[in-house]
Design an enzyme around this catalytic site. Sequence first.
Site, PDB file in Angstrom:
ATOM      1  CB  SER A 251      -1.601 -24.124   9.106  1.00 11.02           C
ATOM      2  OG  SER A 251      -0.531 -24.904   8.624  1.00 11.02           O
TER       3      SER A 251
ATOM      4  CE1 TYR B 217      -2.222 -21.953   4.161  1.00  9.88           C
ATOM      5  CE2 TYR B 217      -0.532 -23.042   5.470  1.00  9.88           C
ATOM      6  CZ  TYR B 217      -1.835 -22.964   5.035  1.00  9.88           C
ATOM      7  OH  TYR B 217      -2.755 -23.882   5.465  1.00  9.88           O
TER       8      TYR B 217
END
Length: 271
Positions: A145, A158
């Site tokens: 990501s 995350y």
Amino acid sequence: MAGRLENRIAIVTGAAGGIGAASARRLAQEGAKVVLGDIDVEAAAAAAQDIPGATSLPLDLTDENSVREFAEQVAADLGRIDILHNNAAIQNDAQRQADLDVLNLDVAAWDRAMAVNVRGAMLMSKHVLPGMIEHGRGSIIHSASGFGVQGEATLTAYGSSKAALIQLNRMIATQYGKLGVRSNCMVIGFVLTPLAQESTPPMVKDILLSHHLTPRLGQPEDVANLVAFLASDESEFITGAAIPVDGGVTAHQPSYADFQKMFAEMGGGKL
């Protein structure tokens, strides 16, 4: 005409919906026999029903026994594993509400992110690698990501887990490339999955779009197209890469959107 992945066996984790389901569908369209793995057994089974020739199996990435049994079952049923898409990540509402800045971060949320997003990908890779090495061929594809390459005010766990996944990708590529196994990583930006489409306010979508260098936001199929390419022999000279799939968000200066707005108000593109 046969697809690029005819007679290949592919695994997609976190495949019950969104990017995972889109990738499984795309791999199947290219001729691969696809097995969908997810902790949500019913949703994965429903997704598999919509993909010709696909099947699903339960998979808990936090449990090495579950991962081992999953990989062994696929190999026993289909003969081998040629493609692994490490797509699964934990990012539900409860996790997001606990995954804040460092001062306010729930340590349990950190542990969950690392357990699923990094440790789970490592375990899946660990248990498919022996078969890939034995057959002298394999492609492992990781869903990272933009949060793994850029700082943000929240989602600390995350982002950190995705940064670790990018490095895990390089390690696998380095350690097993000479044995025929490739490993690549996709650095994914904002994608309008069904959940994102419903839960993201229009104003937020507009802000995000202002930082894209494309006229639209991303769709799951944009990522799935890259998965199919990286799984195929057309990408046989690409390994250890971290490829952005983000509409150019990480390609420009942070001030880009503000300057575009200023130039529009000025009626020209020069200071």
